[in-house]
Design a protein around this motif. Sequence first.
Motif, PDB file in Angstrom:
ATOM      1  N   ASN A   1      -7.445  -1.797   0.780  1.00 39.30           N
ATOM      2  CA  ASN A   1      -6.696  -2.460   1.526  1.00 39.30           C
ATOM      3  C   ASN A   1      -6.314  -1.265   2.814  1.00 39.30           C
ATOM      4  O   ASN A   1      -5.431  -1.607   3.433  1.00 39.30           O
ATOM      5  N   PHE A   2      -7.122  -0.325   2.565  1.00 39.74           N
ATOM      6  CA  PHE A   2      -6.926   0.590   3.515  1.00 39.74           C
ATOM      7  C   PHE A   2      -6.762   0.297   5.210  1.00 39.74           C
ATOM      8  O   PHE A   2      -5.763   0.808   5.795  1.00 39.74           O
TER       9      PHE A   2
ATOM     10  N   PHE B   1      -5.428   0.756  -3.261  1.00 36.48           N
ATOM     11  CA  PHE B   1      -5.174   1.541  -1.855  1.00 36.48           C
ATOM     12  C   PHE B   1      -6.230   1.672  -0.841  1.00 36.48           C
ATOM     13  O   PHE B   1      -6.143   1.257   0.213  1.00 36.48           O
TER      14      PHE B   1
ATOM     15  N   ASN C   1       0.720  -1.297   0.095  1.00 36.83           N
ATOM     16  CA  ASN C   1       0.154   0.021  -0.074  1.00 36.83           C
ATOM     17  C   ASN C   1       0.877   1.373  -0.074  1.00 36.83           C
ATOM     18  O   ASN C   1       0.431   2.514  -0.727  1.00 36.83           O
TER      19      ASN C   1
ATOM     20  N   TRP D   1       0.597   4.004  -2.987  1.00 38.20           N
ATOM     21  CA  TRP D   1       0.593   5.348  -2.693  1.00 38.20           C
ATOM     22  C   TRP D   1       1.702   6.223  -3.207  1.00 38.20           C
ATOM     23  O   TRP D   1       1.263   7.401  -4.039  1.00 38.20           O
TER      24      TRP D   1
END
Length: 353
Positions: free
Chosen positions: A178-179, A175, A140, A144
Amino acid sequence: MDKKNKIINNKKKNLLFLFIIIFVIGNISFYLKERAKWMYDGQPYPRAKEWLIPANMMLVYGTTLTKLPFIDERSFIMKPIIGLQDYFVSKWQENLPDDDAEKHLGWYIFRLRTYIVPNAGGIILYGNKNYSFDEVIEFNEKAWKTIKTTVEFQAKDKDFNEIRYAAFNNLSVLFVSNFTAYWIHNQFEKGFVDDISTKRKEISRYQTNNSYVNSNEMFADEKKFKRLYQLYQWIDQMNKEYKNKYPKIFYKAKRAEAAEYWENSRMQEITKYILYYLVHTKRFKQKKNFCDLRSNPYLRDYIKSKKWLLDKEKFLKAKNISIKKTVLNALDGEIESACPNINIKKELNNGNI
């Protein structure tokens, strides 16, 4: 008997020789096809593309091998292919300027979309337990970083200009999907003692029936939620840029299968987390006109995307797409408590949004 063995051996040699010829011709044909694609007149980075071509060839070999049972990008048999691929990728990137988006798309192209997502079995990277929460957090963070560079930098190569937009859209979906990995724990993580086996410690960072999101940790992490605000703005920015400057790429992306689903799913996830954060931390009280649908874009897009997903639920189910984890009704009651003037169910049915 010796004569029969000699005939068999000759057949094996001939088959091996034929295989080698086919392999060589196939590779030459593949190389020439790739070269014709990338070495066009006006190519802004011909030296870089000389290295991209063999990198793509290694990628094809690697992804073909990973289709076999029990083989993924971490398998021993993959090490020479991945090693050679990484070398070609590094040389490709060395010959690109720092301010071109193409240079920053290596991980997305050569690892994430081709190895990691297929090995994870979908966009939720920890879902099938092939990757730990810690690995997903690392993914992630890389996602980002790549999202930021796709927004910040243009891509001069015409093909990579299209890849840039696809990467932004796909990475933003990944993103937000899977935050919560940043704050997921398992119940037996705490209170370790010396005699607990290493194996149990290892599985404690993988998805289990005991996995849960620590909401206190999550809502205390202001920096992560600021990323959602930024991503919300960037989606609008990138859509406007490509619609105005590159309409062919923009409308091609919108016509792609399931594109509308991913757009609404992404928006539902982003606005859901933002609204959860604002309501739970009471920060909504600091937002002017928070309870006004015309003035609060997060609330408006939350209801709009939720309405689309609910309206298409049967259609999506037929496509083996479940919206149960995306669309959560628990937030509706909290919004209505914060905003007594709003009735989510009524807004979903009245068609005004």
